[in-house]
Design an enzyme around this catalytic site. Structure first.
Site, PDB file in Angstrom:
ATOM      1  N   ARG A 235      35.753  39.551  38.799  1.00 22.08           N
ATOM      2  CA  ARG A 235      35.392  38.985  40.091  1.00 22.08           C
ATOM      3  C   ARG A 235      35.459  37.469  39.982  1.00 22.08           C
ATOM      4  NH1 ARG A 235      36.722  42.978  41.708  1.00 22.08           N
ATOM      5  NH2 ARG A 235      35.614  44.551  42.918  1.00 22.08           N
ATOM      6  N   ASP A 258      43.282  37.022  38.255  1.00 21.23           N
ATOM      7  CA  ASP A 258      43.685  37.895  39.367  1.00 21.23           C
ATOM      8  C   ASP A 258      42.694  37.761  40.526  1.00 21.23           C
ATOM      9  OD1 ASP A 258      45.336  39.950  40.551  1.00 21.23           O
ATOM     10  OD2 ASP A 258      43.801  41.436  40.057  1.00 21.23           O
ATOM     11  N   GLU A 263      38.499  33.988  47.409  1.00 23.82           N
ATOM     12  CA  GLU A 263      39.716  34.716  47.791  1.00 23.82           C
ATOM     13  C   GLU A 263      39.536  35.410  49.148  1.00 23.82           C
ATOM     14  OE1 GLU A 263      39.775  37.436  44.361  1.00 23.82           O
ATOM     15  OE2 GLU A 263      39.684  39.085  45.797  1.00 23.82           O
ATOM     16  N   HIS A 286      44.818  39.364  43.281  1.00 23.46           N
ATOM     17  CA  HIS A 286      43.866  40.496  43.188  1.00 23.46           C
ATOM     18  C   HIS A 286      44.624  41.824  43.356  1.00 23.46           C
ATOM     19  CE1 HIS A 286      39.460  41.979  43.885  1.00 23.46           C
ATOM     20  NE2 HIS A 286      40.157  42.830  43.148  1.00 23.46           N
TER      21      HIS A 286
HETATM   22  C1  3PG Z   1      38.009  47.298  42.209  1.00 17.66           C
HETATM   23  O1  3PG Z   1      36.888  46.842  42.401  1.00 17.66           O
HETATM   24  O2  3PG Z   1      38.219  48.516  42.075  1.00 17.66           O
HETATM   25  C2  3PG Z   1      39.180  46.369  42.076  1.00 17.66           C
HETATM   26  O3  3PG Z   1      38.783  45.031  42.144  1.00 17.66           O
HETATM   27  C3  3PG Z   1      40.267  46.677  43.071  1.00 17.66           C
HETATM   28  O4  3PG Z   1      39.980  46.242  44.349  1.00 17.66           O
HETATM   29  P1  3PG Z   1      40.995  46.587  45.531  1.00 17.66           P
HETATM   30  O5  3PG Z   1      40.978  48.051  45.719  1.00 17.66           O
HETATM   31  O6  3PG Z   1      40.461  45.872  46.707  1.00 17.66           O
HETATM   32  O7  3PG Z   1      42.334  46.091  45.125  1.00 17.66           O
END
Ligand code: 3PG
Length: 327
Positions: A235, A258, A263, A286
């Site tokens: 995060r 990432d 964001e 991300h």
């Molecule tokens: C999660 O918490 O599973 C990941 O950060 C993925 O998030 P996303 O499904 O929004 O890409």
């Protein structure tokens, strides 16, 4: 049930749910701001990173279940959900391999400077001289912070590259985890500071909570080795972004990221991030969990939660106050 999907969801799983008699509405472009005006009349809401704020929960009369199609639930106002008796359930672990693959991808990209190589070639420049500078990964030391499903999947892959693995000792780890760490030769030190001093590479795989906010901050970055590589695919606010920029400018730290503190919560948006633009950063959008394999696996988890809910059982409930209660 009437179910609103406010993010993308694989078509085959959606058809399965419709076949089971659910009324499924797919609105993959819904933003957090527009959710309150759409959520009325639905019993269940399925989201990825779209924020679910108190306003959405207040507007969702009849809403009983929010399913986070992924692991992290920091984007959902769990306190507001609990107050209204709305269960929040997540799908942990199913996208761990995808996140681990991107972690190793960013690590290799940094060591071999792959994006800059590619950019020069695309511009018609041959620059073997400059882009030949790489140290290699074999035998270097890597510290992994967090040995949940993702940290463990990273450890498996990093071990295969011949990295020497380190972690921080934590009391009460399940015996299976301890055994896996031992089989990968993970050496545990007493604290994060020692880990930072000992490692060439530090990779963060922790949830976004009050305890992890700013974990990679100024104090820890002072202990990080000059030229070290840090990876954050957990995060954004686990990193103190200003402090990381200082460490990159001051002692050549490089980063694979990432996630970012500010964001956007939607698929397409402007982003104003001095960190993401820094030349020592290779950043992605991300996308750690965004492989078709991972999304199918997560969607299977969502279907399991919905099926169980229909049968009177609540799986993976994360709002503490409601855990253990029946429906
Ligand atoms: C999660 O918490 O599973 C990941 O950060 C993925 O998030 P996303 O499904 O929004 O890409």
């Amino acid at each position: 049930m009437k179910i609103l999907f406010a993010d993308k969801f694989p078509a085959a799983r959606l058809e399965h749910l419709r076949g089971a008699g659910h009324e499924c509405v797919l609105e993959p472009d819904l933003t957090a701001d527009r959710l309150p005006s759409k959520v009325g009349g639905f019993e269940a809401l399925v989201v990825r990173s779209t924020r679910v704020e108190a306003g959405t929960l207040a507007a969702g009369e009849g809403l009983k279940l929010v399913i986070r199609a992924g692991a992290g639930t920091n984007t959902i106002d769990k306190a507001a959900a609990s107050e209204r008796g709305v269960r929040v359930c997540n799908v942990p672990g199913r996208n761990a391999v995808a996140v681990a693959e991107l972690t190793l991808g960013l690590l290799i990209a940094i060591d071999r400077r792959i994006p800059d190589n590619v950019a020069d070639l695309r511009d018609g420049r041959w620059n073997k001289k400059r882009w030949s500078e790489a140290q290699g990964l074999f035998g270097r030391s890597m510290g992994i912070v967090g040995f949940g499903a993702i940290g463990m999947a990273v450890a498996d892959r990093a071990w295969a590259f011949g990295l020497k693995l380190h972690g921080v000792y934590k009391a009460g780890r399940p015996i299976e985890v301890q055994n896996r760490l031992a089989s990968l030769g993970v050496e545990c030190v007493d604290d994060l500071e020692t880990l930072a001093e000992r490692c060439d590479i530090l990779s963060f795989h922790v949830p976004g909570t009050e305890e992890t906010r700013g974990m990679l901050g100024r104090a820890l970055l002072e202990r990080v080795r000059p030229g070290a590589i840090v990876l954050n695919l957990s995060r954004g606010d686990v990193v103190d972004e200003e402090a990381l920029i200082e460490a990159m400018d001051g002692k050549g730290v490089r980063a694979g990221l990432d996630v970012y503190a500010n964001e956007p919560g939607s698929g397409e948006a402007e982003i104003d991030s001095p960190l993401a633009c820094h030349p020592n950063v290779y950043g992605t959008h991300h996308i750690g969990a965004s492989t078709a394999q991972a999304q199918d696996a997560v969607a299977d988890g969502v279907v399991e939660i919905l099926d169980a809910y229909q049968a009177g059982e609540v799986l993976n409930c994360v709002n503490e106050q409601l855990q253990g209660d029946g429906q």
